[in-house]
Design a protein around this motif. Structure first.
Motif, short mmCIF file in Angstrom:
data_model
loop_
_atom_site.label_atom_id
_atom_site.label_comp_id
_atom_site.label_asym_id
_atom_site.label_seq_id
_atom_site.Cartn_x
_atom_site.Cartn_y
_atom_site.Cartn_z
N LYS A 190 0.84 -1.31 -0.05
CA LYS A 190 -0.02 -0.04 -0.03
C LYS A 190 0.82 1.34 -0.26
CE LYS A 190 -3.12 0.17 3.37
NZ LYS A 190 -4.00 -0.38 4.64
N ASP A 234 0.10 4.97 -6.97
CA ASP A 234 -0.04 3.37 -7.13
C ASP A 234 1.21 2.84 -8.07
OD1 ASP A 234 -1.16 4.40 -9.54
OD2 ASP A 234 -3.06 4.52 -8.74
N TYR A 283 2.18 1.04 -11.27
CA TYR A 283 1.40 0.43 -12.41
C TYR A 283 2.43 0.27 -13.46
CZ TYR A 283 1.28 5.13 -14.12
OH TYR A 283 1.55 6.48 -14.55
N ILE A 303 -2.76 -1.35 -12.88
CA ILE A 303 -2.21 -1.23 -11.43
C ILE A 303 -2.07 -2.38 -10.78
CG2 ILE A 303 -3.03 -0.15 -9.40
CD1 ILE A 303 -4.74 1.65 -10.97
N GLU A 310 -1.73 -4.90 -7.94
CA GLU A 310 -2.61 -5.49 -6.78
C GLU A 310 -1.87 -6.46 -5.84
OE1 GLU A 310 -5.64 -4.72 -6.59
OE2 GLU A 310 -6.24 -6.02 -4.78
N HIS A 364 -1.82 -7.31 -11.98
CA HIS A 364 -2.31 -6.03 -12.22
C HIS A 364 -3.43 -5.84 -13.12
CE1 HIS A 364 2.23 -6.40 -12.40
NE2 HIS A 364 2.21 -4.86 -12.17
N ARG A 398 -6.71 0.10 -15.19
CA ARG A 398 -7.07 1.26 -14.63
C ARG A 398 -8.70 1.59 -14.94
NH1 ARG A 398 -4.58 5.21 -11.66
NH2 ARG A 398 -2.46 4.79 -12.71
#
Ligand code: SG4
Ligand code: ZN
Length: 258
Positions: free
Chosen positions: A70, A75, A77, A89, A91, A122, A125
């Protein structure tokens, strides 16, 4: 987290999830390098991977060990190259392994398995969330990299994970770890040569929504390190978590040499 499936019956998935796991664009596959199509593109761009996350968490979800990160203001990406103008992005990333040398990875190259495969998952978006993205054929990009014990050389980045392994030894084990930048996973000279093909998630429900990007050059892992992965307990006592390779059918594998 616990669902009905596990790795003791991978070939039953097609019966349990006939809609998707029996499809014609399944993953993983055997990548025969002679049977690839050379493609030209500018490189993949990795954005914000070198920022240290605010928080990192490691979890044993019964199917794998998963690492989540986090950031407060960013973010991470990927974009460009075969992804064009689209952003995907980050994850989570997770691992696939086995119990012996020459087994563990899901994809094989010219029939050869490595001992460990990492998947960086990923989502596009435009689709707003991973839960939504898994419903679209261009919803996900998974970047895979291989680790081998061939040289018995230790991976520095995997030490960050393995230092915390006792907390995720059992199903549902979870722990925060000291955050480090995800770019640490891609420290190598020729990291940028990769192949790409259209496939699926390698676990039920096997959604055919993944653009796979597979880094061709394996990284090193030591025997001591891989032994720690092999000691992790998964659902129903399984001690490996790779699916058998699936037919290529009429798909093309594109190779990108940077
Ligand atoms: C692992 O089981 C992950 O824990 C799953 O992530 C992941 O599912 C699944 O593998 C399939 O991903 O790159 N191997 S794969 O094709 O990312 C998804 C979670 O359960 C949707 C969060
Ligand atoms: Zn995976």
């Amino acid at each position: 987290v616990e669902e009905g499936w596990d790795y003791t019956n991978v070939d039953e998935w097609k019966k349990e999830f006939p809609q998707s796991c029996a499809g014609s664009k399944q993953s993983p596959i055997n990548i025969i390098l002679n049977n690839t199509k050379l493609a030209y593109t500018t490189g993949l761009e990795w954005k914000n991977y070198d920022f240290t996350p605010a928080e990192m968490r490691l979890t044993n979800n019964g199917h794998t060990i998963q690492l989540q990160a986090k950031w407060y203001y960013y973010d991470a990406y990927v974009t460009s190259g075969p992804l064009g103008l689209n952003d995907y992005i980050f994850e989570q990333l997770h691992f696939h392994w086995g119990q012996k040398d020459n087994e563990g990875s899901e994809h094989t190259i010219n029939g050869k398995r490595c001992e460990l495969e990492i998947h960086m998952v990923h989502w596009k978006r435009d689709y707003g969330s991973i839960e939504n993205a898994v419903n679209y054929s261009d919803g996900l990009v998974v970047i895979a990299s291989f680790y081998t014990v061939l040289l018995n050389r230790k991976s520095q980045v995997l030490e960050n994970i393995l230092d915390a392994i006792s907390s995720v030894q059992n199903v549902n084990g979870t722990t925060k770890i000291e955050p480090f930048p995800l770019s640490d996973f891609k420290v190598a000279d020729n990291y940028d040569d990769f192949i790409s093909y259209s496939g699926s998630l390698t676990t039920p429900k096997c959604n055919e929504v993944v653009t796979w990007i597979i880094l061709l050059t394996p990284f090193s892992i030591s025997k001591k390190q891989i032994a720690k992965f092999r000691s992790i307990k998964l659902n129903h006592g399984s001690k490996y978590n790779y699916r058998s390779t699936q037919p290529l059918n009429d798909r093309k594998i594109r190779v990108y040499l940077q």
